[in-house]
Design a protein around this motif. Sequence first.
Motif, PDB file in Angstrom:
ATOM      1  N   GLY A 351     -10.272  -1.674  -1.761  1.00  0.00           N
ATOM      2  CA  GLY A 351      -9.931  -2.533  -2.893  1.00  0.00           C
ATOM      3  C   GLY A 351     -10.101  -1.871  -4.240  1.00  0.00           C
ATOM      4  O   GLY A 351      -9.821  -2.491  -5.272  1.00  0.00           O
ATOM      5  N   HIS A 352     -10.524  -0.604  -4.255  1.00  0.00           N
ATOM      6  CA  HIS A 352     -10.796   0.070  -5.519  1.00  0.00           C
ATOM      7  C   HIS A 352      -9.521   0.617  -6.166  1.00  0.00           C
ATOM      8  O   HIS A 352      -8.651   1.169  -5.495  1.00  0.00           O
ATOM      9  N   ARG A 353      -9.480   0.519  -7.469  1.00  0.00           N
ATOM     10  CA  ARG A 353      -8.329   1.028  -8.214  1.00  0.00           C
ATOM     11  C   ARG A 353      -8.168   2.538  -8.028  1.00  0.00           C
ATOM     12  O   ARG A 353      -7.040   3.061  -8.013  1.00  0.00           O
ATOM     13  N   MET A 354      -9.289   3.244  -7.876  1.00  0.00           N
ATOM     14  CA  MET A 354      -9.230   4.692  -7.686  1.00  0.00           C
ATOM     15  C   MET A 354      -8.384   5.045  -6.464  1.00  0.00           C
ATOM     16  O   MET A 354      -7.599   5.995  -6.486  1.00  0.00           O
ATOM     17  N   VAL A 355      -8.536   4.271  -5.393  1.00  0.00           N
ATOM     18  CA  VAL A 355      -7.769   4.508  -4.172  1.00  0.00           C
ATOM     19  C   VAL A 355      -6.320   4.082  -4.368  1.00  0.00           C
ATOM     20  O   VAL A 355      -5.374   4.795  -4.012  1.00  0.00           O
ATOM     21  N   HIS A 356      -6.125   2.906  -4.964  1.00  0.00           N
ATOM     22  CA  HIS A 356      -4.761   2.400  -5.163  1.00  0.00           C
ATOM     23  C   HIS A 356      -3.917   3.371  -5.987  1.00  0.00           C
ATOM     24  O   HIS A 356      -2.743   3.610  -5.679  1.00  0.00           O
ATOM     25  N   SER A 357      -4.511   3.925  -7.031  1.00  0.00           N
ATOM     26  CA  SER A 357      -3.736   4.814  -7.902  1.00  0.00           C
ATOM     27  C   SER A 357      -3.298   6.075  -7.170  1.00  0.00           C
ATOM     28  O   SER A 357      -2.196   6.590  -7.412  1.00  0.00           O
ATOM     29  N   GLN A 358      -4.139   6.578  -6.263  1.00  0.00           N
ATOM     30  CA  GLN A 358      -3.760   7.755  -5.488  1.00  0.00           C
ATOM     31  C   GLN A 358      -2.541   7.463  -4.610  1.00  0.00           C
ATOM     32  O   GLN A 358      -1.652   8.313  -4.459  1.00  0.00           O
ATOM     33  N   PHE A 359      -2.504   6.277  -4.030  1.00  0.00           N
ATOM     34  CA  PHE A 359      -1.379   5.909  -3.174  1.00  0.00           C
ATOM     35  C   PHE A 359      -0.116   5.648  -3.994  1.00  0.00           C
ATOM     36  O   PHE A 359       0.986   6.046  -3.610  1.00  0.00           O
ATOM     37  N   GLU A 360      -0.276   4.965  -5.119  1.00  0.00           N
ATOM     38  CA  GLU A 360       0.885   4.540  -5.905  1.00  0.00           C
ATOM     39  C   GLU A 360       1.688   5.713  -6.444  1.00  0.00           C
ATOM     40  O   GLU A 360       2.921   5.671  -6.480  1.00  0.00           O
ATOM     41  N   ILE A 361       0.991   6.777  -6.872  1.00  0.00           N
ATOM     42  CA  ILE A 361       1.723   7.884  -7.479  1.00  0.00           C
ATOM     43  C   ILE A 361       2.470   8.721  -6.450  1.00  0.00           C
ATOM     44  O   ILE A 361       3.312   9.542  -6.816  1.00  0.00           O
ATOM     45  N   LEU A 362       2.173   8.510  -5.162  1.00  0.00           N
ATOM     46  CA  LEU A 362       2.913   9.233  -4.132  1.00  0.00           C
ATOM     47  C   LEU A 362       4.341   8.747  -4.021  1.00  0.00           C
ATOM     48  O   LEU A 362       5.264   9.505  -3.755  1.00  0.00           O
TER      49      LEU A 362
END
Length: 377
Positions: A351-362
């Motif tokens: 649920g952390h934004r740090m993880v989400h951002s890594q996925f989103e930029i892919l």
Amino acid sequence: MKQDSDLRNNLKSIRTRLGMSQQDLANIASVTRQTISGVESGLYAPSVAITLRLAKALGCQVEDLFWLERDLPEIEAVLAKPVPNGQQLRVSVARVGGQWIAYPLIGKDAFRQDMIPADGEGTSQTGTNKVQVRLLDDNLDTLHNTVVIAGCAPVISLWARATERWHPQLRVQYNFANSMAALHSLCRGEAHIAGMHLYNSETGEYNTPFVRDVLAGREAVLITLGVWEEGLLLKSGNPMGIRTVSDLVAGGATIVNREIGSGSRMLLEQTLQKEQIPFDAVQGFDNILKSHQDVAQAVVRGVADAGMSTASVATAFGLGFIPLHRSRYDLVILKEYLEEAPVQQLLSTLGHRMVHSQFEILGGYDISKIGEVVATV
């Protein structure tokens, strides 16, 4: 003083790394060259005063130079894969389901882009799947705080690194395996979590039917990591004008395929069957590679005209992409592991934004349902 049989040293490797000869070091430390030679060869145990002078001369701590072999623990572990009898092994180690598992660092398992550090070493034994592992340090807490994931999604490594930044005491061991291999690894007790993306075209279900069959009554939960676009990787600019799998045959395109048990191969087979195209009509159908990265590199190098993978992999390698299916990638976790602290720490970061951002930029990932429990079996 005669060398203690348990005393080990790094004197030669540190000295040579600094470009010093034995005489150079002897001069700086105010000892004889024979003293340096005796210490390096293990024939001489230096006094405290000489030890301190050597450490000062080399600009390091005493502990960097000397250690006692008996300080390092040994554990018995189960090998995660067969290896030749008598082979000296570098291994990673983790605690899974109440027993130690040793993962041989051999071939591609020993590398990503850089070499994977080992936790210990051992020698495989005839007639057993056990190995006696001599650990390379005494930090057992790290091994106890290791979560093992088997899977093939490149984003797992991104998730792992982001999680380790959030929880510095946690270590994530990522073992590459296709979907079915990951599920069987979970079933054998070699992993805490299996990642998979298999689609049952008859029922329209993702992953759950396969989990139910393989785990055979063991309780598990399926948690979504994301939904990714799968399809055909093509050369940049799509010079052959490929739009569908039928175009592969019509244009005489050569492909590379994945191994049995992988989600990409299953999707290709299902798509060909839907289009009523025999497998042997596709050039290269039996040319097998074992990872998304290998498929992409084959297309980049011109070894093949096309291959099955994901949109994010296509973007990473600058390739064209024809989407064929949206596949849900799930994490399968045995219920008995859910309450373990390292597993809870890892899952909490979904649920952390740090993880989400890594996925989103892919690109090519839909993480709107990330972290949701989609099934229990």
